[in-house]
Write an enzyme that holds these catalytic residues in place. Sequence first.
Site, short mmCIF file in Angstrom:
data_model
loop_
_atom_site.label_atom_id
_atom_site.label_comp_id
_atom_site.label_asym_id
_atom_site.label_seq_id
_atom_site.Cartn_x
_atom_site.Cartn_y
_atom_site.Cartn_z
N GLU A 124 -57.07 -19.32 -20.89
CA GLU A 124 -55.83 -19.62 -20.19
C GLU A 124 -54.76 -20.10 -21.17
O GLU A 124 -55.06 -20.78 -22.16
CB GLU A 124 -56.07 -20.69 -19.12
CG GLU A 124 -56.90 -20.16 -17.96
CD GLU A 124 -57.09 -21.18 -16.84
OE1 GLU A 124 -57.23 -20.75 -15.68
OE2 GLU A 124 -57.10 -22.40 -17.11
N CYS A 137 -48.32 -23.64 -24.27
CA CYS A 137 -49.59 -24.29 -24.62
C CYS A 137 -50.63 -23.20 -24.86
O CYS A 137 -50.95 -22.43 -23.96
CB CYS A 137 -50.03 -25.22 -23.49
SG CYS A 137 -51.55 -26.13 -23.83
N CYS A 144 -65.13 -24.98 -24.95
CA CYS A 144 -64.98 -26.10 -25.89
C CYS A 144 -66.34 -26.74 -26.10
O CYS A 144 -67.16 -26.80 -25.17
CB CYS A 144 -63.98 -27.12 -25.34
SG CYS A 144 -63.52 -28.41 -26.53
N CYS A 148 -65.40 -33.82 -23.84
CA CYS A 148 -64.65 -35.03 -23.47
C CYS A 148 -64.80 -35.24 -21.96
O CYS A 148 -64.56 -34.31 -21.17
CB CYS A 148 -63.19 -34.90 -23.87
SG CYS A 148 -62.95 -34.73 -25.65
N CYS A 151 -61.99 -34.30 -19.33
CA CYS A 151 -61.30 -33.02 -19.53
C CYS A 151 -62.06 -31.89 -18.83
O CYS A 151 -63.26 -31.71 -19.05
CB CYS A 151 -61.18 -32.73 -21.03
SG CYS A 151 -60.36 -31.18 -21.41
N CYS A 382 -52.30 -30.95 -18.38
CA CYS A 382 -53.12 -31.39 -19.50
C CYS A 382 -54.52 -31.77 -19.03
O CYS A 382 -54.69 -32.56 -18.11
CB CYS A 382 -52.45 -32.60 -20.16
SG CYS A 382 -53.31 -33.21 -21.60
#
Length: 411
Positions: A124, A137, A144, A148, A151, A382
């Site tokens: 994305e 962005c 990933c 985290c 997230c 975010c």
Amino acid sequence: MSATDVITPSRLKPMPVSQPVELSPKPSLIGMTREEMGAALKEKGVADKQIKMRVSQLWNWIYVRGVSDFDAMANVSKDMREMLKAHFTIARPEIVEEQVSNDGTRKWLLRFPPRGAGRPVEIEAVYIPEEGRGTLCISSQVGCSLTCSFCHTGTQRLVRNLTAEEILSQLLLARDRLGDFPDREAPQGTIMPAEGRKVSNIVMMGMGEPLYNFDSVKTALLIASDGDGLSLSKRRITLSTSGVVPEIYRTGEEIGVMLAISLHAVRDDLRDMLVPINKKYPLKELMDACRAYPGLSNARRITFEYVMLKGVNDSLEDAKGLIQLLKGIPAKINLIPFNPWPGTNYQCSDWEHIEKFADFINSAGYASPIRTPRGRDILAACGQLKSESERMRKTERLAFEAMMIANHGED
């Protein structure tokens, strides 16, 4: 799947998307350095004395004019165009879905062809229009590895690194869709800056940890900032890292862009939980790397990102600790209201509490803007990105939409 096939709130505006493209094993010229492009042309029989001129032509057509079809290269001979079509591609990724938030934020789900024996992958990218500028962005990995805890992207396993071509293609596609190349018009209904370049800033803050894909990110950002091509100022390119300490100094020396640190805690025990890479590179090592960042000055500050989590990291003691931690570092502190996603147990700090936190930091001499949440209704804010290769189940999506309406209303 088209945008009309997915369940989206009625207030969103699904846009027309591209048709699936034929997967091609041909290498792309996008993302090659000039030297690599010259070598590729030489291998296909282009004479040595023509290499420099041909590379210059292609560079201009790809990065200044923004063409995605060799036939559009008007000053390239027909024989040369046929050779290029036979051996290379400059095609964009497939747009699987495009959503536009009610605040104008635009999110693309993009599909790239397989690499080697792999499968097609999806990532994305998000465009955020603001007064006087527009920020894209960009993702650097599929998924990933950092996990985290606050997230959404961290809940998706790492599939692979993106290539320099795939990183740059996000920028080229965004400029296509926004009418940001010469002689192009933006699609109807697009909310964008009133004047100037539509994509004026890029941030490596999408899916993945950029410094775990250093070489591809470096190549892509150097091409993006090349003065004879896309020509983005390095002052308008920001790379965000969760704290891959050995690569931070290299970023300043070899890429020279602005640096952002995904911080979120001022104590090692808490940061170990929120940002697990802290167990490998604890706060002292991270701060030492920041102090040594090449070119650091009051005019070239490091941005520290701090997500506001209710009852977790938002106390006055945390604010005091933040000031102490950053002592001596030219810094700006972005306070980020937590953006919810399906399945999370975290809550956003109350707005009044965030303002008090910001006031304390401001009084200590640090700029601490509160980032306005953008694109929450399309999971584009975010910490919310997650490729639809791991799609939300229908029940999860409906539950999330109901939560957003309950918290923020139909507007």
